[in-house]
Design a protein around this motif. Structure first.
Motif, PDB file in Angstrom:
ATOM      1  N   LEU A 130       0.871  -1.174   0.000  1.00 22.26           N
ATOM      2  CA  LEU A 130       0.000   0.000   0.000  1.00 22.26           C
ATOM      3  C   LEU A 130       0.909   1.226   0.000  1.00 22.26           C
ATOM      4  O   LEU A 130       1.723   1.391   0.919  1.00 22.26           O
ATOM      5  CB  LEU A 130      -0.884  -0.007   1.257  1.00 22.26           C
ATOM      6  N   SER A 131       0.775   2.056  -1.022  1.00 23.65           N
ATOM      7  CA  SER A 131       1.638   3.235  -1.091  1.00 23.65           C
ATOM      8  C   SER A 131       0.957   4.423  -0.413  1.00 23.65           C
ATOM      9  O   SER A 131      -0.199   4.741  -0.690  1.00 23.65           O
ATOM     10  CB  SER A 131       1.947   3.573  -2.549  1.00 23.65           C
ATOM     11  N   LEU A 132       1.722   5.078   0.465  1.00 22.08           N
ATOM     12  CA  LEU A 132       1.215   6.294   1.119  1.00 22.08           C
ATOM     13  C   LEU A 132       1.845   7.525   0.488  1.00 22.08           C
ATOM     14  O   LEU A 132       1.527   8.646   0.855  1.00 22.08           O
ATOM     15  CB  LEU A 132       1.545   6.263   2.621  1.00 22.08           C
ATOM     16  N   GLY A 133       2.773   7.300  -0.438  1.00 20.98           N
ATOM     17  CA  GLY A 133       3.559   8.385  -1.036  1.00 20.98           C
ATOM     18  C   GLY A 133       5.011   7.942  -0.979  1.00 20.98           C
ATOM     19  O   GLY A 133       5.415   7.016  -1.690  1.00 20.98           O
ATOM     20  N   ALA A 134       5.776   8.542  -0.079  1.00 20.49           N
ATOM     21  CA  ALA A 134       7.161   8.090   0.099  1.00 20.49           C
ATOM     22  C   ALA A 134       7.231   6.740   0.814  1.00 20.49           C
ATOM     23  O   ALA A 134       8.160   5.964   0.634  1.00 20.49           O
ATOM     24  CB  ALA A 134       7.930   9.143   0.893  1.00 20.49           C
ATOM     25  N   HIS A 135       6.251   6.482   1.633  1.00 19.50           N
ATOM     26  CA  HIS A 135       6.225   5.227   2.411  1.00 19.50           C
ATOM     27  C   HIS A 135       5.381   4.176   1.698  1.00 19.50           C
ATOM     28  O   HIS A 135       4.224   4.445   1.354  1.00 19.50           O
ATOM     29  CB  HIS A 135       5.628   5.461   3.803  1.00 19.50           C
ATOM     30  N   THR A 136       5.984   3.010   1.504  1.00 18.12           N
ATOM     31  CA  THR A 136       5.204   1.877   0.991  1.00 18.12           C
ATOM     32  C   THR A 136       5.090   0.852   2.112  1.00 18.12           C
ATOM     33  O   THR A 136       6.103   0.417   2.680  1.00 18.12           O
ATOM     34  CB  THR A 136       5.896   1.244  -0.236  1.00 18.12           C
ATOM     35  N   LEU A 137       3.871   0.496   2.427  1.00 16.69           N
ATOM     36  CA  LEU A 137       3.643  -0.510   3.460  1.00 16.69           C
ATOM     37  C   LEU A 137       3.519  -1.880   2.795  1.00 16.69           C
ATOM     38  O   LEU A 137       2.814  -2.032   1.794  1.00 16.69           O
ATOM     39  CB  LEU A 137       2.363  -0.199   4.242  1.00 16.69           C
ATOM     40  N   GLN A 138       4.198  -2.831   3.369  1.00 17.65           N
ATOM     41  CA  GLN A 138       4.219  -4.196   2.830  1.00 17.65           C
ATOM     42  C   GLN A 138       3.686  -5.128   3.921  1.00 17.65           C
ATOM     43  O   GLN A 138       4.174  -5.086   5.045  1.00 17.65           O
ATOM     44  CB  GLN A 138       5.679  -4.506   2.495  1.00 17.65           C
ATOM     45  N   PHE A 139       2.697  -5.928   3.574  1.00 18.82           N
ATOM     46  CA  PHE A 139       2.001  -6.717   4.601  1.00 18.82           C
ATOM     47  C   PHE A 139       2.449  -8.183   4.581  1.00 18.82           C
ATOM     48  O   PHE A 139       2.617  -8.766   3.511  1.00 18.82           O
ATOM     49  CB  PHE A 139       0.494  -6.611   4.385  1.00 18.82           C
ATOM     50  N   HIS A 140       2.605  -8.725   5.759  1.00 20.21           N
ATOM     51  CA  HIS A 140       2.990 -10.139   5.880  1.00 20.21           C
ATOM     52  C   HIS A 140       2.082 -10.815   6.901  1.00 20.21           C
ATOM     53  O   HIS A 140       1.920 -10.310   8.022  1.00 20.21           O
ATOM     54  CB  HIS A 140       4.450 -10.254   6.328  1.00 20.21           C
ATOM     55  N   LEU A 141       1.523 -11.941   6.514  1.00 23.28           N
ATOM     56  CA  LEU A 141       0.612 -12.645   7.417  1.00 23.28           C
ATOM     57  C   LEU A 141       1.395 -13.291   8.555  1.00 23.28           C
ATOM     58  O   LEU A 141       2.492 -13.819   8.349  1.00 23.28           O
ATOM     59  CB  LEU A 141      -0.163 -13.721   6.642  1.00 23.28           C
ATOM     60  N   ALA A 142       0.823 -13.237   9.740  1.00 25.75           N
ATOM     61  CA  ALA A 142       1.459 -13.847  10.917  1.00 25.75           C
ATOM     62  C   ALA A 142       0.394 -14.574  11.728  1.00 25.75           C
ATOM     63  O   ALA A 142       0.151 -14.236  12.895  1.00 25.75           O
ATOM     64  CB  ALA A 142       2.150 -12.770  11.749  1.00 25.75           C
TER      65      ALA A 142
END
Ligand code: FEO
Length: 386
Positions: A130-142
């Motif tokens: 998910l891109s917020l702009g400069a920050h890209t969030l990357q999700f990992h299932l746990a």
């Protein structure tokens, strides 16, 4: 409000007068419910807090937003100590979109029966971004760290791992204390059963370049991360962290306690390492469980009761079993004035656990410890340390 990086702000809350976390764990130094805000072109709230601290959280959120409107609410874990404010924050910010795993989204009606989430959610899976702009969030299932819907989030820009319950600890942030003691008690009592799942998460984390760990409880970790990750690796493999013995006793009138203390002294004199003694009738059960997992050896000393086992020891062994206790060397002492039964019951309960090496024979006391019992206790100490 605390700045984690230029764009990431802490907006969580300390709960310092909670009697029991999860209605079972004493938290003498309170607990924190952590939440973070990422301020980029788009703004993301990382989890909410327990309802007990809702007011405090909304105040911190508003202050950190500085008049901006949040775009995303990332929900990593649906347990109410983190999810309680979801409906209210979605109500306050009508354009807010909830990002969570499919499984978490399915849980929403369990907690927010009347709130309409229609068109306001976004399911994410392993590796999604998910891109917020400069920050890209990357999700990992746990999954099962500590519920099935859990995910963790990696911020590629600041190399932050938002780790959900993993790497959490008891204790409010306002209370400065050693990390490992309360993190260990938290881990074994809350995630102890899920060692394999924690291992799976550590494997995923090992592929990420992490500078900072932002958990849902306890301090943000940004230095010496190998230390914390190393402890999590040891704990989740069910390996002992410390060479030593927990002597746990359940005594009715003090006879078994006296023998347990005597045995603890013998073990200490023989160089057994760290010795901890727990009176199971009175101690914090969660701490006894923590020490059992921490040490490589365990002594169980218990009175017989109603043709079985004195209940505080039954309770302890049930806890150990349910938390997946395994891979330890154990010595047993039983006490019984007319028909000792504690040894048989403890053995039967230990047989349900994996890789428990029970040393033989069980030492049997009758009432009070006598001079003639000392030889058997010495032999038991030697056998345990062999
Ligand atoms: Fe802190 Fe599993 O909730």
């Amino acid at each position: 409000m605390k700045q984690i990086t230029r764009d990431v702000v802490y907006i969580g809350a300390d709960d310092t007068d909670l009697d029991l976390f999860e209605s079972q764990y004493i938290v003498p130094n309170g607990i924190s419910y952590n939440s973070y805000l990422i301020l980029d072109e788009r703004v993301a709230i990382m989890d909410t807090v327990d309802r007990r601290c809702g007011e405090q959280w909304f105040a911190a959120l508003e202050a950190a937003l500085g008049g901006r409107t949040p775009d995303y609410l990332v929900v990593q874990h649906m347990e109410p100590d983190h999810s309680a404010c979801i409906a209210e924050v979605m109500e306050r910010y009508p354009s807010l979109r909830l990002v969570a795993t499919e499984r978490a989204l399915r849980m929403l009606p369990l907690y927010f029966e009347t709130f309409d989430f229609e068109g306001r959610t976004q399911a994410v899976g392993e590796g999604d971004t998910l891109s917020l702009g400069a920050h890209t969030l990357q999700f990992h299932l746990a999954p099962m760290v500590h519920w099935p819907e859990v995910m963790v989030t990696y911020d590629r820009a600041d190399r932050i791992l938002f780790s959900a319950d993993a790497f959490g600890k008891f204790g409010a942030l306002s209370h400065d204390e050693d990390w490992a003691c309360e993190a260990r008690r938290y881990y074994f009592n809350i995630c102890g059963k899920y060692g394999n799942q924690v291992q799976a998460l550590l494997k995923k984390a090992s592929k990420l370049d992490i500078a900072t760990i932002c958990p849902l409880h306890g301090p943000v970790l940004s230095e010496n991360l190998g230390y914390y990750i190393g402890l999590y690796d040891t704990w989740s493999r069910y390996e002992a962290e410390t060479e030593g013995v927990l002597v746990a006793y359940a005594s009715i009138h003090g006879g078994t306690a006296e023998a347990a203390e005597m045995l603890a002294g013998m073990l200490d004199a023989k160089g057994a390492g760290k010795i901890a003694v727990a009176d199971l009738s009175r101690c914090d059960m969660a701490e006894a469980i923590e020490d059992a997992f921490r040490m490589n050896r365990l002594v169980l000393a218990a009175a017989s009761y109603d043709g079985g086992l004195f209940p505080p020891m039954v309770d302890f062994l049930h806890h150990l079993q349910s938390k997946g206790f395994r891979n330890r060397r154990v010595a047993l002492v039983e006490n019984g004035s007319w028909a000792p039964s504690a040894g048989r019951e403890m053995t039967a309960m230990l047989e349900k656990m994996k890789d428990i090496d029970c040393v033989t024979p069980v030492v049997t006391l009758r009432g009070r410890m006598k001079q003639s019992d000392l030889g058997a206790l010495e032999a038991l100490a030697d056998a345990l340390l062999a």
